[in-house]
Design an enzyme around this catalytic site. Sequence first.
Site, short mmCIF file in Angstrom:
data_model
loop_
_atom_site.label_atom_id
_atom_site.label_comp_id
_atom_site.label_asym_id
_atom_site.label_seq_id
_atom_site.Cartn_x
_atom_site.Cartn_y
_atom_site.Cartn_z
N GLU A 63 1.90 -49.12 -24.06
CA GLU A 63 0.50 -49.51 -24.19
C GLU A 63 -0.11 -48.91 -25.46
OE1 GLU A 63 -3.58 -49.29 -21.43
OE2 GLU A 63 -1.72 -48.31 -20.78
N LYS B 33 -5.66 -56.84 -21.29
CA LYS B 33 -5.69 -56.07 -20.05
C LYS B 33 -6.86 -56.48 -19.17
CE LYS B 33 -5.26 -51.16 -18.63
NZ LYS B 33 -5.19 -49.78 -19.18
N CYS C 199 -0.36 -51.62 -17.51
CA CYS C 199 -0.66 -50.40 -16.75
C CYS C 199 -1.54 -50.61 -15.53
CB CYS C 199 -1.25 -49.36 -17.70
SG CYS C 199 -1.00 -47.64 -17.15
N GLY D 109 3.07 -8.16 -21.85
CA GLY D 109 4.11 -7.69 -20.95
C GLY D 109 4.02 -8.31 -19.57
#
EC number: 6.3.5.1
Length: 549
Positions: A44, A117, A153, A297
């Site tokens: 897309e 779309k 999509c 650490g």
Amino acid sequence: MTSIRVALAQTNSTVGDLDGNAATVLRVASAAAAEGADLIAFGEMVLTGYPIEDLAVRGSFQRSAAARLSALAGELVSAGAGDAVVVLGALGTAADGRPTNTAVVLHQGRLVTHYTKHHLPNYGVFDEFRIFASGNDPVVVDVAGKRVGLAICEDIWRDGGTVEQLTDEGLDLLLVINGSPYERGKAPLRVRLAAQRAREVGAPVAYVNLIGGQDDLVFDGGSFVVDVDGELLASSPTFVEHLAVLDVSAPGQTAVRDSSFARRADDTEQMYDAVVLGLRDYASKNGFRSVVLGLSGGIDSALVAAIAADAVGPANVVGVSMPSVYSSSHSRSDALDTAERIGLDYRVQEIAPMVSAFQGELDLSGTAEENLQARMRGVILMALSNAEGHLVLATGNKSELAVGYSTIYGDAVGGYAPLKDVSKTRVWELARFRNARALDRGEVEPIPENSITKPPSAELRPGQRDDQSLPDYELLDNVLDAYVENALGREDLLASGFDEETVETVVRLVDRAEWKRRQYPIGPKVTAMAFGRDRRLPITNAFSESEPD
């Protein structure tokens, strides 16, 4: 029944880089054509990058995108892909002049047709309904005598529209091009949904997805083909560019070529790979070649150091130990151990003289004194960034971010936060996974065991531990999952079995920390509910900071 040879090209695009994205399309299309592909499918908006947001409405960009698409059609012929039907995502224009999210069909040097779309998402990370005009018409393309329907999509995530219009079209294949961002656990949902749509249209579904990081989104690829009976016929790996070539004929007769059935990684591995790719692309697409972070650490900074080394290479990671008068000997030794295991550029900068200079003028105490130490560290990291050009990484995790357990302008400083959407308990999961991966590869474990197992502490006062200010992290994350991820209210939390004191503490901390979260660096979204993108609370009047990290 003859077949069509389909190439699913999952590639990495950059928003706005029309020439770079076109060059990727040409390179991959040429390789697919050499494999004899009849149909070459890209993701897309692959030509413009995705999501382009308001860039889509700029007239100058619209014209540039249209010109680049027109040139690309001819360049595909020169690249040897002219005989193939090429479908790719691009920026289009509606009749009323509004931009559209479009799948264009290129063949023999010309734009044959395009599909717009239909369903424009307007939730979570998406804002397409505001930006784009939607389409209404279905599109079916002839490819080597076969009928191929197109969708983009979201069109297959919603009932009606495209899929319903194509059910009586006698399709041989439904091709869906996607820009679907990664979320933990999302991949199986895609396959199940595609299988449902395959049954509805009576044809296999080919699903091709983007890969790559774009700001706080990470696209994971994982392209696949599913048959009408729900069988997964082919799949691509995740988080890497990949070209899958397969022959599609009648339902149930798809032949996989070139070992394109990828191993499916588990959720922890995928999440780790997502944060690595997100950092790699955020750095490279913004012009950074190196990163810098504070090495305390502890587990968070050790994991971020390992992620950074995987993303940009150990030689491009600067780890700075910034001990204070409250830093334990194991914090110093664990930071050094992490640096040596990874092979990064390790430096030590004591902060005591700087803190003393400020204290001589301000004479702070309590939380203000503790936060001063964190802010001195932030100044050091930003100074190194300015002087040497590194991207500063914040090392905080989602659990700390949720409850405001950080110092703004201190450990919250930075340009990118790899663990922003990773809870503390999942930090430990990812650390264990990364060490196990190293052992599988015959490498040194990058994260010291002591960093994983020792009790977390900010070490900003004598004997400080996180559990003095917060619930145990496993309990905290369970409450956060219910309150943040599942949006349960106080009464629901109590009904779920959490004790009242814990609920009141966590809810209060989360609610009052919104102002901090809004100033936190960007980081990769890897869950369904990420701070900033998906969940926002009102900024309350409780502007005091909680305990610092």
